[in-house]
Structure formats: structure tokens, C-alpha cells
Design a protein around this motif. Sequence first.
Motif, PDB file in Angstrom:
ATOM      1  N   THR A 136       0.836  -1.204   0.000  1.00 10.07           N
ATOM      2  CA  THR A 136       0.000   0.000   0.000  1.00 10.07           C
ATOM      3  C   THR A 136       0.867   1.249   0.000  1.00 10.07           C
ATOM      4  OG1 THR A 136      -1.712  -1.182   1.236  1.00 10.07           O
ATOM      5  CG2 THR A 136      -1.829   1.229   1.214  1.00 10.07           C
ATOM      6  N   LYS A 137       1.957   1.228   0.768  1.00 11.34           N
ATOM      7  CA  LYS A 137       2.871   2.359   0.818  1.00 11.34           C
ATOM      8  C   LYS A 137       3.482   2.625  -0.549  1.00 11.34           C
ATOM      9  CE  LYS A 137       7.093   3.867   3.208  1.00 11.34           C
ATOM     10  NZ  LYS A 137       8.145   3.442   4.163  1.00 11.34           N
ATOM     11  N   VAL A 138       3.898   1.569  -1.231  1.00  8.61           N
ATOM     12  CA  VAL A 138       4.457   1.710  -2.580  1.00  8.61           C
ATOM     13  C   VAL A 138       3.419   2.310  -3.524  1.00  8.61           C
ATOM     14  CG1 VAL A 138       5.287   0.431  -4.601  1.00  8.61           C
ATOM     15  CG2 VAL A 138       6.159  -0.134  -2.323  1.00  8.61           C
ATOM     16  N   ARG A 139       2.190   1.837  -3.410  1.00  9.51           N
ATOM     17  CA  ARG A 139       1.117   2.343  -4.268  1.00  9.51           C
ATOM     18  C   ARG A 139       0.854   3.821  -4.022  1.00  9.51           C
ATOM     19  NH1 ARG A 139      -4.716  -0.469  -3.851  1.00  9.51           N
ATOM     20  NH2 ARG A 139      -4.773   0.838  -1.974  1.00  9.51           N
ATOM     21  N   VAL A 140       0.855   4.224  -2.744  1.00  7.35           N
ATOM     22  CA  VAL A 140       0.648   5.632  -2.395  1.00  7.35           C
ATOM     23  C   VAL A 140       1.765   6.491  -2.961  1.00  7.35           C
ATOM     24  CG1 VAL A 140       0.640   7.267  -0.468  1.00  7.35           C
ATOM     25  CG2 VAL A 140      -0.752   5.197  -0.345  1.00  7.35           C
ATOM     26  N   TYR A 141       3.005   6.059  -2.779  1.00  4.65           N
ATOM     27  CA  TYR A 141       4.141   6.814  -3.322  1.00  4.65           C
ATOM     28  C   TYR A 141       4.062   6.900  -4.851  1.00  4.65           C
ATOM     29  CZ  TYR A 141       6.959   7.351   0.930  1.00  4.65           C
ATOM     30  OH  TYR A 141       7.446   7.741   2.154  1.00  4.65           O
ATOM     31  N   PHE A 142       3.701   5.795  -5.493  1.00  9.82           N
ATOM     32  CA  PHE A 142       3.606   5.789  -6.955  1.00  9.82           C
ATOM     33  C   PHE A 142       2.537   6.765  -7.425  1.00  9.82           C
ATOM     34  CE2 PHE A 142       1.856   3.904 -10.944  1.00  9.82           C
ATOM     35  CZ  PHE A 142       2.976   4.098 -11.735  1.00  9.82           C
ATOM     36  N   ALA A 143       1.423   6.812  -6.701  1.00 10.48           N
ATOM     37  CA  ALA A 143       0.358   7.759  -7.049  1.00 10.48           C
ATOM     38  C   ALA A 143       0.857   9.189  -6.941  1.00 10.48           C
ATOM     39  CB  ALA A 143      -0.847   7.547  -6.137  1.00 10.48           C
ATOM     40  N   GLY A 144       1.647   9.475  -5.890  1.00 10.81           N
ATOM     41  CA  GLY A 144       2.196  10.815  -5.725  1.00 10.81           C
ATOM     42  C   GLY A 144       3.146  11.189  -6.848  1.00 10.81           C
ATOM     43  N   ILE A 145       3.988  10.249  -7.240  1.00 10.10           N
ATOM     44  CA  ILE A 145       4.916  10.504  -8.348  1.00 10.10           C
ATOM     45  C   ILE A 145       4.150  10.768  -9.635  1.00 10.10           C
ATOM     46  CG2 ILE A 145       6.668   9.405  -9.818  1.00 10.10           C
ATOM     47  CD1 ILE A 145       7.690   8.004  -7.250  1.00 10.10           C
ATOM     48  N   CYS A 146       3.104   9.977  -9.884  1.00 10.08           N
ATOM     49  CA  CYS A 146       2.279  10.190 -11.082  1.00 10.08           C
ATOM     50  C   CYS A 146       1.593  11.549 -11.038  1.00 10.08           C
ATOM     51  CB  CYS A 146       1.246   9.075 -11.216  1.00 10.08           C
ATOM     52  SG  CYS A 146       1.942   7.473 -11.667  1.00 10.08           S
ATOM     53  N   SER A 147       1.149  11.948  -9.856  1.00 10.97           N
ATOM     54  CA  SER A 147       0.530  13.268  -9.706  1.00 10.97           C
ATOM     55  C   SER A 147       1.508  14.368 -10.086  1.00 10.97           C
ATOM     56  CB  SER A 147       0.058  13.460  -8.260  1.00 10.97           C
ATOM     57  OG  SER A 147      -0.383  14.783  -8.047  1.00 10.97           O
ATOM     58  N   LEU A 148       2.762  14.240  -9.647  1.00 14.49           N
ATOM     59  CA  LEU A 148       3.766  15.243  -9.986  1.00 14.49           C
ATOM     60  C   LEU A 148       4.072  15.245 -11.487  1.00 14.49           C
ATOM     61  CD1 LEU A 148       6.211  14.896  -6.971  1.00 14.49           C
ATOM     62  CD2 LEU A 148       4.864  16.908  -7.565  1.00 14.49           C
ATOM     63  N   ILE A 149       4.081  14.081 -12.103  1.00 13.85           N
ATOM     64  CA  ILE A 149       4.328  14.020 -13.549  1.00 13.85           C
ATOM     65  C   ILE A 149       3.255  14.809 -14.303  1.00 13.85           C
ATOM     66  CG2 ILE A 149       4.326  12.483 -15.568  1.00 13.85           C
ATOM     67  CD1 ILE A 149       5.663  10.370 -13.789  1.00 13.85           C
ATOM     68  N   VAL A 150       2.006  14.664 -13.868  1.00 11.02           N
ATOM     69  CA  VAL A 150       0.892  15.327 -14.557  1.00 11.02           C
ATOM     70  C   VAL A 150       0.834  16.815 -14.227  1.00 11.02           C
ATOM     71  CG1 VAL A 150      -1.621  15.401 -14.831  1.00 11.02           C
ATOM     72  CG2 VAL A 150      -0.445  13.200 -14.625  1.00 11.02           C
ATOM     73  N   THR A 151       0.790  17.137 -12.937  1.00 11.78           N
ATOM     74  CA  THR A 151       0.531  18.519 -12.524  1.00 11.78           C
ATOM     75  C   THR A 151       1.772  19.410 -12.537  1.00 11.78           C
ATOM     76  OG1 THR A 151       0.844  18.015 -10.169  1.00 11.78           O
ATOM     77  CG2 THR A 151      -1.378  17.765 -11.059  1.00 11.78           C
ATOM     78  N   VAL A 152       2.950  18.794 -12.460  1.00 13.20           N
ATOM     79  CA  VAL A 152       4.188  19.564 -12.474  1.00 13.20           C
ATOM     80  C   VAL A 152       4.985  19.317 -13.748  1.00 13.20           C
ATOM     81  CG1 VAL A 152       6.358  20.018 -11.261  1.00 13.20           C
ATOM     82  CG2 VAL A 152       4.277  19.569  -9.950  1.00 13.20           C
ATOM     83  N   GLY A 153       5.182  18.049 -14.108  1.00 13.13           N
ATOM     84  CA  GLY A 153       5.963  17.737 -15.304  1.00 13.13           C
ATOM     85  C   GLY A 153       5.336  18.282 -16.573  1.00 13.13           C
ATOM     86  N   VAL A 154       4.052  17.956 -16.779  1.00 12.89           N
ATOM     87  CA  VAL A 154       3.359  18.408 -17.988  1.00 12.89           C
ATOM     88  C   VAL A 154       2.865  19.845 -17.836  1.00 12.89           C
ATOM     89  CG1 VAL A 154       1.375  18.027 -19.503  1.00 12.89           C
ATOM     90  CG2 VAL A 154       2.711  16.070 -18.670  1.00 12.89           C
ATOM     91  N   ALA A 155       2.212  20.153 -16.720  1.00 10.58           N
ATOM     92  CA  ALA A 155       1.602  21.474 -16.558  1.00 10.58           C
ATOM     93  C   ALA A 155       2.622  22.574 -16.288  1.00 10.58           C
ATOM     94  CB  ALA A 155       0.568  21.436 -15.430  1.00 10.58           C
ATOM     95  N   ARG A 156       3.852  22.202 -15.861  1.00  7.84           N
ATOM     96  CA  ARG A 156       4.846  23.229 -15.568  1.00  7.84           C
ATOM     97  C   ARG A 156       6.141  23.038 -16.351  1.00  7.84           C
ATOM     98  NH1 ARG A 156       8.265  25.988 -16.116  1.00  7.84           N
ATOM     99  NH2 ARG A 156       9.789  26.792 -14.651  1.00  7.84           N
ATOM    100  N   PHE A 157       6.882  21.950 -16.083  1.00  2.00           N
ATOM    101  CA  PHE A 157       8.233  21.805 -16.613  1.00  2.00           C
ATOM    102  C   PHE A 157       8.283  21.671 -18.137  1.00  2.00           C
ATOM    103  CE2 PHE A 157       9.537  19.906 -12.307  1.00  2.00           C
ATOM    104  CZ  PHE A 157      10.015  21.134 -11.871  1.00  2.00           C
ATOM    105  N   SER A 158       7.247  21.114 -18.743  1.00  2.00           N
ATOM    106  CA  SER A 158       7.281  20.914 -20.193  1.00  2.00           C
ATOM    107  C   SER A 158       7.404  22.243 -20.934  1.00  2.00           C
ATOM    108  CB  SER A 158       6.025  20.169 -20.651  1.00  2.00           C
ATOM    109  OG  SER A 158       4.861  20.924 -20.358  1.00  2.00           O
ATOM    110  N   TYR A 159       6.900  23.318 -20.327  1.00  2.00           N
ATOM    111  CA  TYR A 159       6.993  24.623 -20.981  1.00  2.00           C
ATOM    112  C   TYR A 159       8.440  25.050 -21.176  1.00  2.00           C
ATOM    113  CZ  TYR A 159       6.721  29.651 -21.709  1.00  2.00           C
ATOM    114  OH  TYR A 159       6.900  30.917 -22.215  1.00  2.00           O
ATOM    115  N   SER A 160       9.303  24.748 -20.202  1.00  2.00           N
ATOM    116  CA  SER A 160      10.721  25.082 -20.349  1.00  2.00           C
ATOM    117  C   SER A 160      11.335  24.362 -21.546  1.00  2.00           C
ATOM    118  CB  SER A 160      11.487  24.702 -19.068  1.00  2.00           C
ATOM    119  OG  SER A 160      11.046  25.472 -17.977  1.00  2.00           O
ATOM    120  N   LEU A 161      10.923  23.124 -21.759  1.00  2.00           N
ATOM    121  CA  LEU A 161      11.419  22.355 -22.897  1.00  2.00           C
ATOM    122  C   LEU A 161      10.916  22.909 -24.228  1.00  2.00           C
ATOM    123  CD1 LEU A 161      10.864  18.818 -21.373  1.00  2.00           C
ATOM    124  CD2 LEU A 161      13.086  19.698 -22.112  1.00  2.00           C
TER     125      LEU A 161
END
Length: 395
Positions: A6-31
Motif C-alpha cells: 500500500t505504501k508503494v502504491r501511495v508513493y507511486f500515485a504521488g509521483i504520477c501526480s507530480l508528472i501530470v501537474t508539475v511535469g506536464v503542466a509546468r516543466f514541459s513549458y521550459s522544454l
Amino acid sequence: MLMELTKVRVYFAGICSLIVTVGVARFSYSLLLPIMQDNAGLTEIGGSWLATTNFMGYMFGVLLAANLHNLHYKYNLHRIYLILSVVTSALMVITTDIVIWSVLRFIAGVCASGGFIIASGLILKWLVKNNHRAELGVHFSGAGVSIIVTSLLVEMMVVMSADWQQQWLALTVMAVIFSIPAWLWIPHPFVDGQIDSDIKDNPPTKTFKSLMMLSYFCAGYGYVVSSTFIVDIVEDIEGLQGLGGFAFLLVGVAAMPAPFIWDRIARSTGYLKALIAAYILQAIGILLPVFSDSAAVIILSVLLFGGTFIACVSLVLTMAGKFYPSNPAKFMGTMTLAYGAAQIIAPISTGYLTEAFGSYDIGLSLSAAVVIVGAIFLYRLLNNKINVEAKVLVN
């Protein structure tokens, strides 16, 4: 065993959240900034304003998270941000109007607070409730992962000769895929229908809060200049054209393990000493391109930046959980307001300095100086022992 899964699943969900809300919604603009400047008519000043509106959105999102005390509402708001991250990325392709782009970047900035503030707060609360170590290193490694996956996708699309619109659509598809586990597995704050009430907060002094906010403002200034313009800086260096995306990828490679490493440093040295070290190394990384544009120096610069910027965020927001375990997002929001304020000011000031002087040197020098000032604020906290009522940060 079940709890560990369950802990692994929770952490994985958090990482996926960052990929979507930060990676795509924020960092991709720099690229995509150099690509949009070359093919979509985006100017240096226009690019800076889009970055600023994105951070204004982030600031608004932080304000909302800090003042929204109902954790059930925050949980649902995080889900809304996942949807909006996808939608705003897709809508970037429909126009080249700077006003519409600004609105979309603002909304995307609001969404970024979902991964950094809301998801991290929900995960930290879950860790505390389930007797796990209250550290966010694993979660914030997702920031590095988000940089890596977005960089690889953009580079792959460049090889395929995709234009800027196709790039945004590819990022949209990626956001949809990673939204699914983030949607399903981010832990709900309710336990058996009740919000936990047996967790005691340990708030720091007002003086501590004030100096930490000033320090974190300085960290935000240093972070945003490099994160926004690093690709363009590399692309402008003779002999390194075409390697901007690779440089951003290296930032992600350095950022991915950094939270783990700095968590362990903080355990042995204390959070304040660890933060001072991270600030100093970040300032050095920011300043290196001013003195040399050799490939080796640029690589060292991006590795230092990648290895420290997310550490500053992870350590400070982990502190939030130690101060306010009952509702970590409360102090997270307060601190991130300072961080976000710098992110509004820094891109546009750097853009004007770059246009006026013909290079990023002055902007980078100012950015490094501001970060050093932040380290001085931290040293004052440590040296004057203002943090007596926050001993958890020292050992």
C-alpha cells in the motif's frame, strides 16, 4: 507485507501526480520554450510573461490550498487539477494568441499546486497516521522523474520532426496515462469516516516562520530562473545548440535521487544545516554558466541545480509535516506563498535583463546572489538558535 505494498502504491500515485501537474503542466513549458520561439512567434519577453502567469497561477493555487481546511475538498480539488492539467495542455495547440496562452498557463500553474502541495500533504498525513517515517523524499523524487519523462518525450518527438503543436498533444496523452494511478491511489484523508484528531501540532515561533519565509522566497527566485531558462541558455551557447533538452534531462536525472540523499543528510546534520548546504550548492550551480560556457561546466551546473532545487522544496515541506502533522498543507501553503512570490517576479525581471544586456549573465548572477541571501537567513536561524522551539529541525 500488505502495508508495504500500500505504501508503494501511495508513493507511486504521488509521483504520477507530480508528472501530470508539475511535469506536464509546468516543466514541459521550459522544454518547449525554444521550439515555440522558433516556430510559433513567441518572443523572449512573451516567453517570460507566460512563465510569470504560470507562477501567478501556482501562487493562486497555493493560496487556495492554504485557506481550504476541509481535507475532503482538497482531495477532490486534486482530482480536478489532474483533469485541468490535461485540458490546458491540449488547448495550447488551438491558438498563438499570447493572451489565451497566458490564461492557459495560469490555470496550469494552479494545477501544479495539486502535486506539490495537496498531494504531498495527503501523502504526508497518510505516512504519519500509518506510523511511517514522515519524509517526502520518495514523493518529491517524482519531480525529477517528471523532468526525465517529459524531456525524453519531447526529444523523441523532435527526432520525429514533430512541430510544437504535436509536442503539446503528445504531452497531453502522457498526462492522461499518468492521471489514472494518481486519480485512483492518492490516499483519502478520511479514516473510517473520520478525520484524525489525535495528532498534535508543534508550531514554530513567529520569528522562525518569518525568517524561513524570507529564506524560501530566495530559494524560489533561484529555482525559477534556472528551471525556466536553462534550455534556452544552453541553446544559445555556441557548440551546444540542440542540447537544451539533454541539459533539462540531466536536471531530472540529478533531481530524481536528490530528495532521498538530502533526507539522509538532514537526519544526521539537521534540516537547517542541510538546507544551508543545498542553498550554497544551488547558487554555485546557477552561477557557473556566467564564468564558462564549456560543456563540462554546463553539465556540472545543471547537475548541481537538479540535485539541490527539489531538495530545498522537499526538506522545507517535510518540515511542514513535523510542525503541523494534523494538516501539513497548512504550513506548506504558507511557505510556498513565499516561494511562489519569487516565481512571479523572477522570470519577467530576468527576461528584461536578458533583452537589455544581450545575455543571461546578469540575470543568473542576480539569481545566485538572492539564493546566497537565503542561506544567510538560514544561518541566522541556526547561529542565533531562534529555532529552540523547533528542535526537531536540528537533530
